[in-house]
Design a protein around this motif. Structure first.
Motif, PDB file in Angstrom:
ATOM      1  N   VAL A  22      13.445  -5.859  54.541  1.00  0.00           N
ATOM      2  CA  VAL A  22      12.875  -5.499  53.239  1.00  0.00           C
ATOM      3  C   VAL A  22      13.293  -6.508  52.180  1.00  0.00           C
ATOM      4  O   VAL A  22      12.492  -6.959  51.353  1.00  0.00           O
ATOM      5  CB  VAL A  22      13.298  -4.067  52.837  1.00  0.00           C
ATOM      6  CG1 VAL A  22      12.908  -3.777  51.392  1.00  0.00           C
ATOM      7  CG2 VAL A  22      12.659  -3.050  53.767  1.00  0.00           C
ATOM      8  N   ALA A  23      14.577  -6.897  52.177  1.00  0.00           N
ATOM      9  CA  ALA A  23      15.062  -7.861  51.196  1.00  0.00           C
ATOM     10  C   ALA A  23      14.386  -9.212  51.347  1.00  0.00           C
ATOM     11  O   ALA A  23      14.125  -9.913  50.352  1.00  0.00           O
ATOM     12  CB  ALA A  23      16.577  -8.005  51.315  1.00  0.00           C
ATOM     13  N   GLU A  24      14.080  -9.607  52.589  1.00  0.00           N
ATOM     14  CA  GLU A  24      13.406 -10.896  52.793  1.00  0.00           C
ATOM     15  C   GLU A  24      11.952 -10.842  52.363  1.00  0.00           C
ATOM     16  O   GLU A  24      11.430 -11.802  51.794  1.00  0.00           O
ATOM     17  CB  GLU A  24      13.511 -11.282  54.271  1.00  0.00           C
ATOM     18  CG  GLU A  24      14.926 -11.642  54.717  1.00  0.00           C
ATOM     19  CD  GLU A  24      14.973 -12.015  56.179  1.00  0.00           C
ATOM     20  OE1 GLU A  24      13.883 -12.208  56.765  1.00  0.00           O
ATOM     21  OE2 GLU A  24      16.081 -12.101  56.745  1.00  0.00           O
ATOM     22  N   VAL A  25      11.268  -9.720  52.632  1.00  0.00           N
ATOM     23  CA  VAL A  25       9.850  -9.624  52.276  1.00  0.00           C
ATOM     24  C   VAL A  25       9.676  -9.515  50.769  1.00  0.00           C
ATOM     25  O   VAL A  25       8.804 -10.165  50.177  1.00  0.00           O
ATOM     26  CB  VAL A  25       9.201  -8.427  52.994  1.00  0.00           C
ATOM     27  CG1 VAL A  25       7.782  -8.185  52.494  1.00  0.00           C
ATOM     28  CG2 VAL A  25       9.199  -8.654  54.499  1.00  0.00           C
ATOM     29  N   ASP A  26      10.484  -8.686  50.122  1.00  0.00           N
ATOM     30  CA  ASP A  26      10.388  -8.500  48.675  1.00  0.00           C
ATOM     31  C   ASP A  26      11.769  -8.181  48.124  1.00  0.00           C
ATOM     32  O   ASP A  26      12.231  -7.041  48.230  1.00  0.00           O
ATOM     33  CB  ASP A  26       9.399  -7.382  48.338  1.00  0.00           C
ATOM     34  CG  ASP A  26       9.193  -7.221  46.835  1.00  0.00           C
ATOM     35  OD1 ASP A  26       9.827  -7.980  46.065  1.00  0.00           O
ATOM     36  OD2 ASP A  26       8.414  -6.345  46.427  1.00  0.00           O
ATOM     37  N   PRO A  27      12.438  -9.154  47.514  1.00  0.00           N
ATOM     38  CA  PRO A  27      13.776  -8.879  46.969  1.00  0.00           C
ATOM     39  C   PRO A  27      13.768  -7.826  45.858  1.00  0.00           C
ATOM     40  O   PRO A  27      14.814  -7.229  45.578  1.00  0.00           O
ATOM     41  CB  PRO A  27      14.222 -10.247  46.421  1.00  0.00           C
ATOM     42  CG  PRO A  27      13.384 -11.248  47.159  1.00  0.00           C
ATOM     43  CD  PRO A  27      12.070 -10.563  47.392  1.00  0.00           C
ATOM     44  N   ARG A  28      12.611  -7.585  45.239  1.00  0.00           N
ATOM     45  CA  ARG A  28      12.552  -6.601  44.156  1.00  0.00           C
ATOM     46  C   ARG A  28      12.312  -5.181  44.671  1.00  0.00           C
ATOM     47  O   ARG A  28      12.391  -4.232  43.902  1.00  0.00           O
ATOM     48  CB  ARG A  28      11.450  -6.973  43.170  1.00  0.00           C
ATOM     49  CG  ARG A  28      11.621  -8.351  42.543  1.00  0.00           C
ATOM     50  CD  ARG A  28      10.544  -8.600  41.523  1.00  0.00           C
ATOM     51  NE  ARG A  28      10.701  -7.734  40.356  1.00  0.00           N
ATOM     52  CZ  ARG A  28       9.746  -7.565  39.441  1.00  0.00           C
ATOM     53  NH1 ARG A  28       8.583  -8.181  39.572  1.00  0.00           N
ATOM     54  NH2 ARG A  28       9.962  -6.785  38.411  1.00  0.00           N
ATOM     55  N   ALA A  29      11.992  -5.040  45.935  1.00  0.00           N
ATOM     56  CA  ALA A  29      11.835  -3.696  46.504  1.00  0.00           C
ATOM     57  C   ALA A  29      13.201  -3.020  46.584  1.00  0.00           C
ATOM     58  O   ALA A  29      14.208  -3.652  46.883  1.00  0.00           O
ATOM     59  CB  ALA A  29      11.190  -3.776  47.882  1.00  0.00           C
ATOM     60  N   ILE A  30      13.220  -1.744  46.307  1.00  0.00           N
ATOM     61  CA  ILE A  30      14.474  -0.992  46.248  1.00  0.00           C
ATOM     62  C   ILE A  30      14.550  -0.064  47.450  1.00  0.00           C
ATOM     63  O   ILE A  30      13.692   0.810  47.634  1.00  0.00           O
ATOM     64  CB  ILE A  30      14.565  -0.186  44.947  1.00  0.00           C
ATOM     65  CG1 ILE A  30      14.512  -1.133  43.741  1.00  0.00           C
ATOM     66  CG2 ILE A  30      15.835   0.654  44.912  1.00  0.00           C
ATOM     67  CD1 ILE A  30      14.441  -0.421  42.419  1.00  0.00           C
ATOM     68  N   VAL A  31      15.563  -0.272  48.298  1.00  0.00           N
ATOM     69  CA  VAL A  31      15.809   0.617  49.432  1.00  0.00           C
ATOM     70  C   VAL A  31      16.667   1.778  48.929  1.00  0.00           C
ATOM     71  O   VAL A  31      17.817   1.593  48.545  1.00  0.00           O
ATOM     72  CB  VAL A  31      16.515  -0.118  50.580  1.00  0.00           C
ATOM     73  CG1 VAL A  31      16.790   0.847  51.729  1.00  0.00           C
ATOM     74  CG2 VAL A  31      15.664  -1.291  51.054  1.00  0.00           C
ATOM     75  N   ARG A  32      16.123   2.985  48.946  1.00  0.00           N
ATOM     76  CA  ARG A  32      16.816   4.128  48.348  1.00  0.00           C
ATOM     77  C   ARG A  32      17.839   4.742  49.297  1.00  0.00           C
ATOM     78  O   ARG A  32      18.929   5.103  48.892  1.00  0.00           O
ATOM     79  CB  ARG A  32      15.800   5.175  47.910  1.00  0.00           C
ATOM     80  CG  ARG A  32      14.718   4.600  47.007  1.00  0.00           C
ATOM     81  CD  ARG A  32      13.824   5.654  46.426  1.00  0.00           C
ATOM     82  NE  ARG A  32      14.542   6.500  45.479  1.00  0.00           N
ATOM     83  CZ  ARG A  32      13.936   7.327  44.638  1.00  0.00           C
ATOM     84  NH1 ARG A  32      12.628   7.413  44.626  1.00  0.00           N
ATOM     85  NH2 ARG A  32      14.634   8.072  43.825  1.00  0.00           N
ATOM     86  N   ASP A  33      17.504   4.873  50.565  1.00  0.00           N
ATOM     87  CA  ASP A  33      18.479   5.353  51.540  1.00  0.00           C
ATOM     88  C   ASP A  33      17.964   5.084  52.938  1.00  0.00           C
ATOM     89  O   ASP A  33      16.776   4.855  53.159  1.00  0.00           O
ATOM     90  CB  ASP A  33      18.802   6.850  51.364  1.00  0.00           C
ATOM     91  CG  ASP A  33      17.566   7.735  51.453  1.00  0.00           C
ATOM     92  OD1 ASP A  33      16.725   7.476  52.319  1.00  0.00           O
ATOM     93  OD2 ASP A  33      17.439   8.671  50.657  1.00  0.00           O
ATOM     94  N   VAL A  34      18.901   5.084  53.887  1.00  0.00           N
ATOM     95  CA  VAL A  34      18.594   4.876  55.299  1.00  0.00           C
ATOM     96  C   VAL A  34      19.376   5.928  56.080  1.00  0.00           C
ATOM     97  O   VAL A  34      20.592   6.034  55.936  1.00  0.00           O
ATOM     98  CB  VAL A  34      18.994   3.467  55.778  1.00  0.00           C
ATOM     99  CG1 VAL A  34      18.675   3.311  57.255  1.00  0.00           C
ATOM    100  CG2 VAL A  34      18.303   2.395  54.952  1.00  0.00           C
ATOM    101  N   LEU A  35      18.702   6.712  56.891  1.00  0.00           N
ATOM    102  CA  LEU A  35      19.377   7.733  57.689  1.00  0.00           C
ATOM    103  C   LEU A  35      18.508   8.099  58.874  1.00  0.00           C
ATOM    104  O   LEU A  35      17.308   7.823  58.897  1.00  0.00           O
ATOM    105  CB  LEU A  35      19.680   8.972  56.862  1.00  0.00           C
ATOM    106  CG  LEU A  35      18.532   9.828  56.348  1.00  0.00           C
ATOM    107  CD1 LEU A  35      19.058  11.177  55.897  1.00  0.00           C
ATOM    108  CD2 LEU A  35      17.831   9.172  55.159  1.00  0.00           C
TER     109      LEU A  35
END
Length: 880
Positions: free
Chosen positions: A726-739
């Motif tokens: 996600v960070a590589e595709v769009d650094p401005r995208a915000i990952v809210r949580d991963v579970l």
């Protein structure tokens, strides 16, 4: 002198010895001089007058003896009793350790349960000022549309019932740019919100009336303690700083936030305390109020009537058959779902404590019976009944005091270590934070009162002793068979039956929860959660203004994941276990026959990734673009409901998925596939689901999640890979949580937690019952040792003698099981809300529980009886 005055005099004489001695000497000297003077006035010589005065008062020694008598009841006798009790307990270390350990553990369980229940169900548990006066306002039941015009309701006309209208409006901000960007959860709040909830600032100031002026320079803002520490390094110079933030949902719209203060740590507002608030700003527009703070003398019923009248007068439109306004306390709303679990935990812990007390009572009774010779000797030497009872009370007090200290220490240590785990298992954090789950004065008062009650009940055990027997008979029976009379046997049998009953109730409850958990695990939810990782992403609207932009993002994300050797991501707007909003689904050619269904936007590979079976037609693919024909996939249940006698493929439906004011009507969609039903919850019977391509509805695609099935790698590794992609595709995208998806299965997690908890309780109770039965049978076998030896000497076999004990104990065990069935039914009613796939009065579970307790009782009877018959009759009969 009255009884109360006598007790007071004894206390004063005992606690203030020197002062009492001095006052006694002074009083004696005063009266002696007065009597001597009176004798002199009668004409007696001074020496004779003093001698007669001393004779009249009985001499100095008499008064000293009276003073010693006043003190005798407290320090001297009490100290002596403490020393004797300690020597007696030290002589029986097994009894002392078993009693203190059992009571300490039982009190710790009860205190821990009380602490958890108090943290959630306390009247002021919510972290707001006057939380018991805060109420939710529901203008319509869940589902129907509420009246229109509620945002302009004039709350000033309701000041006779409402002190503050707590109005808020959620908004999302983005602070910073690029990799430094951070999503902020903000609330625009009314001044009644600040005053009604008691919002305060630990640094700076809270929002004031001047901040609500429309011409204010920017928006005054209170930031959270977490944001202050995490983003600004707890720098006090943040006060006065101006933050430029972007308003999510309004591309290119920015606001300036003027930081005026930092909120107290742990402030939250929402459905749960997981709903953290990063920023509070003034609300300058009309918004519907859903929370109010009522005046102290106003009931919820009266407030509901007044609000209903106000809504009828102010609403621009009221639905037909509108039932009126409902008012519900915020505290009750927060704990409503978890109240059955808390009650079940409290009942189970209380039952374990009761069984512990019964077990200790059995041990105390057996010990008292074994001390028959000691008691008889004391009585023969002049000890009275009161002194013996006092000595026993001192022993019980010492045991209960040690158990209380150990139980409180154990409770404090356990809660300090397990508070976060308890919150996680219950599914909702404690309203006031993990620190609220601890030992406070309320818990101390409760456990202290319970300890005193236990001590008083245990102190009644000697009342069962045969005090009226002649001393010779007591000595004789103490030497041969103790003081085991019919009263004692009935007392022992009653206590053992109570132990068996309580243990059976817990074992039955444990069996119900085990069957419920097994039923949940075996339930077909319609998808396979093993190895599934969910990643929530928030995309900026100015970067992704339409469906084509979404398509590019997820296409690049899939390519990046594939290049890294990871699984293919599959998108969905609503995850499993979520409460998918229901919307009307119209059917082409059948006006007015729409049904309510959940609408979910999904991407290519979603059904394959989650293992949702395709029944007919095809799944949604990358070819279903915004420029393509609108299509949809429906669930089996919805297909049967809409077309019971025909094929759903090729039919047209129109789910109202846009739901935006002023938006164009939703398009008609052609059904291209039918998939298996998916349950959002274990009790979900409504599977009217509609799946549409996420490319064809950008409104449903902006805040969704994508899923990865970790094959050949761990879920943690897949999650890290997803974050990097996600960070590589769009650094401005915000990952809210991963579970993982399994982590979100709160229903199954709750069932497992209750099962493990009740299993532990039931195992401890069964152990106590076993020890109680074993102790009673072992004592009876010891008392009847010579009888058993005679039976075996004249030809009785060991199995026959053991069978004698089993038959004698059968009535007690049967009575305990019968009473336990009634207790188990009561426990089942408490657990009814926690069960799935099994009824609270399941006959098979109850029968299995009875069989388990019967086997436990049989082993507890057989083992000491078998040991008693192992000795040679010749050896036993030759003993004096």
């Amino acid at each position: 002198m009255s009884r109360v005055q006598g007790i007071a005099a004894r206390l004063r004489a005992a606690l203030f010895r020197r002062a009492a001695d001095r006052r006694a000497r002074e009083e004696f000297a005063f009266h002696l001089e007065m009597e001597t003077a009176a004798n002199v006035r009668r004409g007696l010589p001074p020496d004779e007058a003093r001698r007669r005065a001393l004779a009249a008062f009985g001499g100095v020694e008499r008064h000293r003896d009276d003073l010693r008598d006043l003190r005798a009841a407290l320090p001297d006798d009490l100290g002596r009793d403490v020393r004797i009790a300690w020597r007696s307990l030290r002589a029986t270390p097994a009894f002392m350790l078993a009693t203190v350990a059992s009571l300490a553990f039982g009190l710790a369980l009860a205190a821990s349960a009380a602490a958890v229940v108090h943290a959630y169900l306390g009247r002021t548990a919510l972290p707001y000022a006057h939380a018991d006066r805060l109420y939710h306002v529901m203008y319509a039941p869940p589902g129907p549309v509420e009246p229109h015009g509620m945002s302009t309701l004039d709350w000033s006309t309701l000041r006779d019932v409402v002190r503050d209208a707590v109005t808020s409006q959620g908004v999302s901000y983005t602070l910073g740019e690029g990799a430094d960007a951070q999503a902020l959860a903000a609330l625009r709040v009314s001044f009644g919100f600040v005053r009604g909830l008691g919002v305060r600032a630990t640094i700076g100031r809270p929002l004031v009336a001047d901040d609500y002026a429309s011409d204010a320079d920017g928006r005054a803002a209170l930031i959270s303690d977490a944001l202050w520490r995490g983003r600004f390094g707890a720098d006090s110079r943040v006060l006065g700083r101006r933050l430029r933030v972007e308003v999510e949902g309004h591309p290119g719209t920015f606001e300036t936030l003027h930081v005026v203060g930092v909120m107290a740590p742990g402030f939250w507002y929402g459905r749960t305390s997981d709903t953290q608030v990063d920023v509070l700003t003034p609300l300058r527009t009309h918004a519907t109020t859903y929370v109010v703070r009522l005046r102290d003398d106003v009931t919820a019923e009266r407030a509901a009537r007044r609000l209903t009248e106000a809504v009828r007068a102010a609403a621009t439109w009221i639905p037909p058959d509108w039932p009126g306004v409902t008012v519900e306390g915020m505290q009750e709303r927060y704990v409503r779902e978890m109240r059955p679990r808390l009650v079940a935990i409290a009942v189970a812990a209380g039952l374990v404590l009761a069984i512990t007390c019964v077990n200790v009572a059995v041990l105390t009774l057996l010990r008292t019976m074994r001390r028959g010779r000691d008691v008889a000797v004391r009585v023969m030497l002049g000890a009275g009944r009161a002194s013996l009872l006092r000595l026993h009370l001192v022993e019980i007090g010492m045991l209960c005091g040690a158990a209380l200290a150990g139980g409180v220490a154990l409770t404090a240590a356990a809660l300090r270590a397990l508070a976060p785990r308890i919150e996680a298992e219950l599914g909702k954090p404690a309203p006031a934070g993990p620190s609220a789950i601890g030992v406070d004065w309320t818990v101390l008062a409760l456990v202290g009162g319970v300890s005193v009650l236990i001590a008083l009940l245990l102190a009644c055990v000697p009342a069962l002793l045969p005090w009226q027997r002649r001393l010779a008979e007591s000595l004789r029976r103490a030497g041969r068979a103790g003081s085991d009379g019919p009263v004692m046997r009935r007392a022992r049998s009653t206590l053992v039956a109570l132990e068996i009953a309580g243990s059976l109730a817990l074992v039955a409850g444990c069996g119900l929860m085990i069957r419920s958990a097994v039923a949940m695990i075996g339930t077909d939810l319609g998808y396979d959660t093993a190895g599934i990782v969910r990643v929530r992403v928030r995309l900026r609207q100015e970067t992704y203004p339409d469906a084509a932009a979404f398509q590019r993002f997820y296409a690049r994300l899939a390519e990046r994941m594939a290049a890294a050797g990871g699984p293919r991501p599959a998108y969905a707007s609503w995850p499993p276990y979520a409460d998918v909003p229901t919307q009307t689904v119209d059917v082409d050619g059948r006006a007015g026959e729409g049904v309510a269904g959940g609408v979910v936007a999904v991407g290519d590979g979603y059904f394959a990734t989650l293992g949702i079976a395709l029944r007919k037609g095809r799944a949604l693919t990358d070819a279903d673009r915004v420029e393509s024909e609108p299509v949809a996939v429906v669930s089996e249940t919805l297909a049967r409901r809409l077309w019971p006698n025909g094929d759903a493929l090729g039919r047209r439906i129109r789910p109202h998925e846009t739901m935006q004011p002023g938006a164009a009507p939703a398009p008609w969609r052609t059904v291209v596939g039918v998939v298996a039903d998916v349950r959002q919850t274990y009790v979900d019977a409504d599977a009217n689901d509609v799946y549409i391509p996420y490319y064809q509805n950008p409104q449903l695609g902006r805040y969704g999640s994508f899923y990865l099935r970790a094959r050949g790698t761990s879920p943690g590794a897949a999650a890290r890979m997803a974050r990097a992609a996600v960070a590589e595709v769009d650094p401005r995208a915000i990952v809210r949580d991963v579970l993982t998806v399994d982590d979100e299965d709160r229903e199954l997690a709750s069932a497992r937690f209750m099962t493990s908890l009740l299993t532990g309780f039931a195992a401890f109770a069964a152990l106590l019952a076993t020890l109680g039965i074993y102790g009673v049978v072992a004592y009876a076998a010891q008392q009847r040792q010579r009888e058993l030896a005679i039976r075996m000497a004249v030809g009785a076999t060991r199995p026959a003698v053991v069978g004698l004990f089993v038959r004698d104990s059968g009535a007690v065990v049967g009575a305990g099981l019968a009473l336990g069935v009634l207790a188990a039914l009561a426990v089942a009613r408490v657990l009814a809300h926690q069960l799935y796939g099994v009824g609270p009065f399941d006959a098979a579970t109850l029968a299995a529980s009875c069989a388990v307790m019967a086997v436990v009782a049989l082993v507890a009877v057989w083992w000491p009886a078998s040991r008693a018959t192992a000795r040679s009759p010749v050896t036993v009969l030759s003993e004096p």
